[in-house]
Design an enzyme around this catalytic site. Structure first.
Site, mmCIF file in Angstrom:
data_model
loop_
_atom_site.group_PDB
_atom_site.id
_atom_site.type_symbol
_atom_site.label_atom_id
_atom_site.label_comp_id
_atom_site.label_asym_id
_atom_site.label_seq_id
_atom_site.Cartn_x
_atom_site.Cartn_y
_atom_site.Cartn_z
ATOM 1 N N GLU A 1 0.827 -1.222 0.000
ATOM 2 C CA GLU A 1 0.000 0.000 0.000
ATOM 3 C C GLU A 1 0.856 1.265 0.000
ATOM 4 O OE1 GLU A 1 -2.907 -0.224 3.161
ATOM 5 O OE2 GLU A 1 -4.182 -1.537 1.979
ATOM 6 N N GLU B 1 -5.608 -8.141 -1.070
ATOM 7 C CA GLU B 1 -6.282 -7.975 0.226
ATOM 8 C C GLU B 1 -7.738 -7.633 -0.028
ATOM 9 O OE1 GLU B 1 -4.649 -5.400 3.220
ATOM 10 O OE2 GLU B 1 -2.585 -5.812 2.582
HETATM 11 C C1 BG6 Z 1 -4.322 -2.873 4.822
HETATM 12 C C2 BG6 Z 1 -2.993 -3.337 5.307
HETATM 13 O O1 BG6 Z 1 -4.311 -1.507 4.940
HETATM 14 O O2 BG6 Z 1 -5.460 -3.201 5.535
HETATM 15 C C3 BG6 Z 1 -3.039 -4.468 6.323
HETATM 16 O O3 BG6 Z 1 -2.140 -3.686 4.238
HETATM 17 C C4 BG6 Z 1 -4.217 -4.245 7.264
HETATM 18 O O4 BG6 Z 1 -1.796 -4.525 6.972
HETATM 19 C C5 BG6 Z 1 -5.482 -4.281 6.437
HETATM 20 O O5 BG6 Z 1 -4.265 -5.139 8.314
HETATM 21 C C6 BG6 Z 1 -6.758 -4.191 7.238
HETATM 22 O O6 BG6 Z 1 -6.714 -3.112 8.104
HETATM 23 P P1 BG6 Z 1 -7.023 -3.274 9.656
HETATM 24 O O7 BG6 Z 1 -6.766 -1.953 10.211
HETATM 25 O O8 BG6 Z 1 -8.426 -3.687 9.741
HETATM 26 O O9 BG6 Z 1 -6.075 -4.304 10.142
#
Ligand code: BG6
Length: 480
Positions: free
Chosen positions: A183, A376
């Site tokens: 990211e 993701e």
């Molecule tokens: C992304 C990141 O921003 O979102 C992850 O690459 C992160 O590291 C994921 O865990 C989800 O965000 P959160 O804050 O719910 O863990």
């Protein structure tokens, strides 16, 4: 491909990051990282946006869930066996820079750290799972911040290049898919967590962010160069926090605002994918009073060593308003924006928008024409472990099903999507809260925010659902 399935060889899997699962934060010769000093809970959330003006330190007496994580460091074999049981074709994790170079500028790499990832990679390959490694996922040696000022300093480019080369040499012939920075565009939104950038009070934040980003672009290009030399068949991707942006209303000013919002991310992808800054960058920097320090060789480096694929995360979309006083700020959206009245939100205020994923896939493919990889996507929720070791996470199944159905439509409409790794395939420490409570996994981990729990792994209802999705190559997904 029939209408209902995904392309042959589609890379189904899951994703995690070293600092959110491994724990063992001082074992195996590991140095302290920027992620290790991030406080949990509301203190972290505040730091995400505002910073402290100084480097955070570990506070004695505070429990840091990330220091133990889910103990993947010691339990990777058991976890990988569960991923294999679900049928994973690929598993995305990151390498902790501090396991390889504990201080970032050490003379030689730490053999114990290299060996740990040898073991993880070999275990994956044993199960027929392709590793996808992120070279830097929201962590870097704290010593590089203390001694060099972090990514503001051009020296980091060389140090990162050496680190990346060390990985390519060591894991040559075993790891094909790499991502240079997780990211990378989040530098502009959450500079400390994303790039270890400490903004001093009164400082021009944009100057620090975009100078650091320029250095990361060079570092990424040099990593691509190194990979081409050492392992020509490697596939190197950039990674951005993706999403769809909508103007809140049809007021022309809202559309312009949405365009400007998108341009922040597009600046990052343009440099890494097209090899140069977009035409609007000069004006963008002028307005933000940013003066980039560059060297004559930079333009050629960026032009020559662009990435092979674009990977991105997708959790939510963003609605933007041109009214700075708009009262309904979207509380959980790290991009900012306002509440979209047409969408529901997760318990953490992230608005749920499967159609936005299809929209984002088209936007990216239309602009770049490169293979896309969703690395993701998922729903953070506070799951309940019921008697008899049952977790009925139907809400997660619904979320994932709807997103995957839209991804499938995008493929049918012509988008080249090569893989999908849902986020936090096993429960882990949340990046924005630093806690266990926000769970994403198909596998429940018996661990609470305060460190209690046996760390036992339990298959959730979604585990069996995802296994079926992979086994049928997506044919088992329902349309609604
Ligand atoms: C992304 C990141 O921003 O979102 C992850 O690459 C992160 O590291 C994921 O865990 C989800 O965000 P959160 O804050 O719910 O863990």
């Amino acid at each position: 491909m029939t209408a209902a399935t995904f392309p042959e060889n589609f890379l189904w899997g899951g994703a995690v990051a070293a600092n959110q699962v491994e724990g063992a934060y001082r074992e195996g010769g590991k140095g302290l990282s920027t992620a290790d000093v991030l406080p949990p809970a509301s203190a972290r959330f505040k730091l995400l946006f505002h910073g402290k003006g100084e480097i955070p330190q570990i506070e004695p007496g505070t429990f840091y869930p990330s220091h133990e994580g889910i103990d993947f460091y010691h339990r990777y074999k058991e976890d990988i066996a569960l991923f294999a049981e679900m049928g994973f074709k690929v598993f995305r994790t990151s390498v902790a820079w501090t396991r390889i170079f504990p201080n970032g500028d050490d003379e030689a790499p730490n053999e114990e750290g290299l060996k740990f990832y040898d073991n993880v990679i070999d275990e994956l390959l044993k199960h027929g799972i392709e590793p996808l490694l992120t070279i830097s996922h929201f962590d870097m040696p704290l010593a590089l911040l203390e001694n060099y000022g972090g990514w503001r300093n051009r020296e980091l480019v060389k140090l990162y290049e050496r680190y990346a080369r060390t990985l390519f040499e060591r894991y040559k012939g075993k790891v094909k898919y790499w991502i240079t920075f997780n990211e990378i565009n989040m530098l502009a939104h959450i500079p400390f967590i994303s790039g270890g950038i400490v903004i001093a009070e009164g400082e021009n934040k944009a100057q620090a962010v975009y100078q650091s980003a320029h250095h990361q672009f060079l570092a990424s290009a040099l990593a691509v160069k190194a990979a081409r030399e050492l392992r020509p068949e490697a596939m190197i991707g950039c990674m951005v926090a993706g999403g769809a942006t909508y103007p809140l209303t049809s007021k022309p000013e809202d559309s312009l605002e949405a365009m400007e919002h998108d341009r922040i991310t597009q600046l990052f992808t343009d440099v890494m994918v097209k090899g140069s800054y977009p035409y609007y960058a000069a004006d963008f920097f002028r307005k933000k009073n940013v003066q980039l320090q560059t060297e004559p060789e930079d333009a050629e480096l960026l032009r020559r060593y662009t990435v092979d694929f674009i990977s991105f995360s997708y959790y939510t979309s963003t609605a933007v308003s041109s009214d700075p006083e708009h009262p309904d700020k979207a509380s959980g959206n790290l991009f900012g924006g306002v509440v979209n009245p047409y969408l529901k939100a997760s318990d953490w205020g992230w608005q749920i928008d499967p159609l936005g994923l299809r929209y984002a896939l088209h936007q990216l493919y239309e602009r770049y024409g490169k293979p896309l990889f969703i690395v993701e996507n998922g729903l953070g929720a506070s799951d309940v472990l019921e008697p008899g070791d049952v977790v009925n996470d139907d809400y997660r199944i619904d979320y994932l099903n709807r997103h995957l159905a839209e991804a499938r439509k995008a493929i049918e409409e012509g988008v080249e999507l090569i893989g999908y790794t849902s986020w936090g395939c096993i429960d882990l420490i949340s990046a924005s809260t630093g806690e266990m409570k926000k769970r994403y996994g198909y596998i429940y981990v018996d661990r609470d925010n305060d460190g209690s729990g046996s760390l036992r792994r339990v298959r959730k209802k979604s585990f069996h659902w995802y296994k079926q999705v992979i086994a049928t190559n997506g044919a088992s997904l329902s349309e609604e």
